[in-house]
Every structure is written in C-alpha cells, then in structure tokens.
Design an enzyme around this catalytic site. Sequence first.
Site, PDB file in Angstrom:
ATOM      1  N   HIS A 159       0.826  -1.210   0.000  1.00 43.84           N
ATOM      2  CA  HIS A 159       0.000   0.000   0.000  1.00 43.84           C
ATOM      3  C   HIS A 159       0.863   1.264   0.000  1.00 43.84           C
ATOM      4  O   HIS A 159       0.418   2.331   0.417  1.00 43.84           O
ATOM      5  CB  HIS A 159      -0.954   0.031   1.201  1.00 43.84           C
ATOM      6  CG  HIS A 159      -1.676  -1.253   1.437  1.00 43.84           C
ATOM      7  ND1 HIS A 159      -2.811  -1.606   0.765  1.00 43.84           N
ATOM      8  CD2 HIS A 159      -1.372  -2.312   2.251  1.00 43.84           C
ATOM      9  CE1 HIS A 159      -3.216  -2.804   1.157  1.00 43.84           C
ATOM     10  NE2 HIS A 159      -2.348  -3.265   2.051  1.00 43.84           N
ATOM     11  N   SER A 289      17.662  19.771 -15.021  1.00 41.66           N
ATOM     12  CA  SER A 289      16.672  20.841 -15.080  1.00 41.66           C
ATOM     13  C   SER A 289      17.324  22.103 -15.615  1.00 41.66           C
ATOM     14  O   SER A 289      18.463  22.420 -15.261  1.00 41.66           O
ATOM     15  CB  SER A 289      16.085  21.104 -13.690  1.00 41.66           C
ATOM     16  OG  SER A 289      15.334  22.308 -13.680  1.00 41.66           O
TER      17      SER A 289
END
Length: 482
Positions: A159, A289
């Site tokens: 999960h 970036s």
Amino acid sequence: MSESDPISTESTYQNPLIERYASREMATLWGPERRFQTWRQLWIALAESEQELGLPISDAQLEQLRKFRTKLNLDVAKEYERVRRHDVMAHVEAYGDQCPEAKPIIHLGATSCFITDNADVILIRDALGLIARRLAATIDAMGRFAVQHRALPCLGFTHLQPAQPTTVGKRCCLWTYDLVLDLHEIQHRLETLCARSAKGTTGTQASFLQLFGGDHDKVRQLEQKVAQKIGFDKTYAVTGQTYPRKVDAQLLDALSGIAQSLHKTATDIRLLANRKEIEEPIEKHQIGSSAMPYKRNPMRSERICALTRFVMSLQSSPAMTAATQWMERTLDDSANRRLVIPQAFLAIDASLVLMQNIASGFVVYPKTIEHNLAKELPYMETENIMMKAVKAGGDRQELHERIRVHSREVAQRVNAEGKPNDMIDRLRDDPAFSAVDFNTEINPLDFVGRAPEQVDEFIQEQIEPIRQRYAGESSLSVEVTV
C-alpha cells in the site's frame, strides 16, 4: 511556399519514435525499403512456386525478378500510385518497368492481400524476434543486478506503506519475473504466427484453382510452397481476404503486456529515486533541469512510462478492428494497422533499450537504504518481542494491545515532532515485557526471510534457461539517443 514546392523534412512533422527513441534495427525493419523489398520477395516466391507446379513461367523471367528484388525504383512507384490510387498495383507496374520480360507473370493469380498480409506477417515475425532478444538482454542485465544485491536488506512496502523488509535483489526479481512472463508470451506469438500464403480474393483460392485447371492438389501445394519460401512451416487454416485480424489483437496484447511490466518497474525506480535509495545512471554532463542545476531527474524511467503508456493505449485499436471486419473483410483496418503495429513495436523497442541501459548502470546507495530501514525496523522487531513475551507466559492479546498503543505514540513522536523512533526503549520499560531480553542487537537480515535464497533460485530456474537460449544471438544496439 507554393503547392508545387517540395516538402522539406524540417517543415513537416516527423515521428519522434524514429527521430528520438527507437533503435536503428527496429526503425529500419519497418522502413519503406524493407517493406517493398519484402513485397518483391513475395512476388518471386509466388512465381517460383507457380513454375515448379507447371505454369509457363521461364527461368529468364524469374532471373529478371530476382535481379531487381532489392533495386527499388520508389520514385516510379510513387508516381504510379499518384495516378492509380493503389499502392500494390503501383509497385506491380514499377517492378514491371524494371522487368519487362517478367511483367506478364508478376502477381499472377494473386490479390493485394497476398502481398500486404504476407509481408506484414514476415515483418511482425522479425520484429517479434528483435523484441525477444531485447527482452532476453534486459532480463540478463536485471538478473546480474539482482545477484549483486541479493542480500542487501531494504524496506518493503505494501500500500506504499512500510512493511516487512525484503532485499534489493529480491525486489529486482519481481520486476524481472514480469518480463520473463512477457518473453514467454512473445515466444508463443512467434511459435503460432503463420503465413497467409496463397488464399485468394475471399479466401477460397478460386483464382489459383482456375490457373491450375481445377487441380486442388496443386493449389494446396502452391500454398505450402509459398509459405516455406518465406520462412513459415504452416499457414492459417482458413481466411477471408486477410489473415485473421484476431492475430493483430493478440499481438498488441503481448506488446501491451511488456509495456505494463516496464511501466511498473520504471515507476518503482522513480519512487526509489525520490527516497535516494536507487537511481538510474546519469552521465557526467547530463542536465536534469534548466532552472535547477542540482536536480537528478529520472529521465530514462520517465520516458519509459511515457512510451509504454502510449503502447497500452494502442491495445484497443486491433481489438476494435478485429470486431468490425464485416464478412470476408473491410478496408477500415488498413490505415489503422499502418499506424498501430509499427509504432507499438517501435515504442516497445525504445522502452527496452532504456530499461536495459538502466539495469546495466543502476546506482545504489546502501547507507541511505540502511538509514531508511533503521527508522522502521523497531516496528518490525515488535512481532518477535511479542512472541518472546508470550513464550514467557504473557497474554498474546494484551501484549498486542500494548504494542498498538506504543506504536501510535511513537508515530506521533516521529511524524509530528521529528524525534527518533524509541519503540524498543518503550517496550523495554513496559512491565508487560519484563521477561524479554532486549540486549540482542537488531539484525536486518533476520527480517528478510528467504529473500536471498529466492534470488538464487530465481536466477537458476528462470533466467539461466533464457541466457542459454539466447547466448548465440548477435548483440543489438543499446544507445540512448536523447
């Protein structure tokens, strides 16, 4: 620009799968030269088979066809197609211009789908072979990484919440096993792929039966001879004008299966990169970036997710095509198949190149992995502590409740206050656990079960047979172009 001006590649849309992503091998396989050379291969196979079965086709005619099998006059074919609006007949005429003696017997008794469908199954067969080799190479690289880190404990997740520890190698085996199952499916598709061969306009072989004067046996022999000449030992049992479009749907199911596996793995890698545990390789001068120089974005994994999502979206097109082939066939399959089948192969090829590149250069940070695991390990130890307390005479349900209460308090301390996990200290000070010896140091390997041994068994039972099967195959390019 006037309508008569030539269109430059710089001014029109170019397919990024060719420009940026797919390998040279796969892009060439689906290129026009390969396709139209395959068409000529089929015309030669048909003429040879018809001659062998007694039709009046001369050796000189066959030799002329063979002479120009790879010497394409695509500009001539393009002009014929502009006039005829029919691609196969345009190439029949262009081939006939080069082979005037053989022109009368080119395409003898055949329909367009004899050329297009048989060419497609040849290209699909070869493309599946490339994909199988790329899968095998990727599986091999991932297997080597799994062995290297077979016993490196790391935090497991269910999960996306911390769960029982596993190892880095075992997690890699989960990724790899999906690809092993995909390879089995690709091999099955290869083994069951058939030639359409000489089936006729509606699949009845009527034109060939007429050519051979009603001799059914010769028509059956023609079908087998053509199939064998193009490398198949079997043909589809019955067809309409085309081979069953069900085959294309099954093909895209298999390619989508690879896409699903790669997307899941690439997503896990992106999540692990966020945790600073494992990263894909990064080149010395690579920029993450344009605004933030410090960034190390998981570019390869992100591209895999983008490309495989595209392939998964293509899965529905062949299914709808197969469902809407009226009677013996309709032509609404043609334009769709020209787009879907090559592009699915190109995108999967590109994704496997990226995944093999990643698997061959994973960057692992054991200290960060150890640190992240240590923060959660006290919770994992509570089950062992509870069992020891029960063995010493404690009530299991009461002990469970004490651990639950302490866990909530610790979570508040760690998450809200940013303080260390003091779970073990709390249990040591709790009288309910006074019979337990807390002096033993926690060893992460005590919590990974048989994970290291499972890696060993998986490599031996699943990966070694694949390595042996593909050991003699020539290597494919694995360059990441952009």
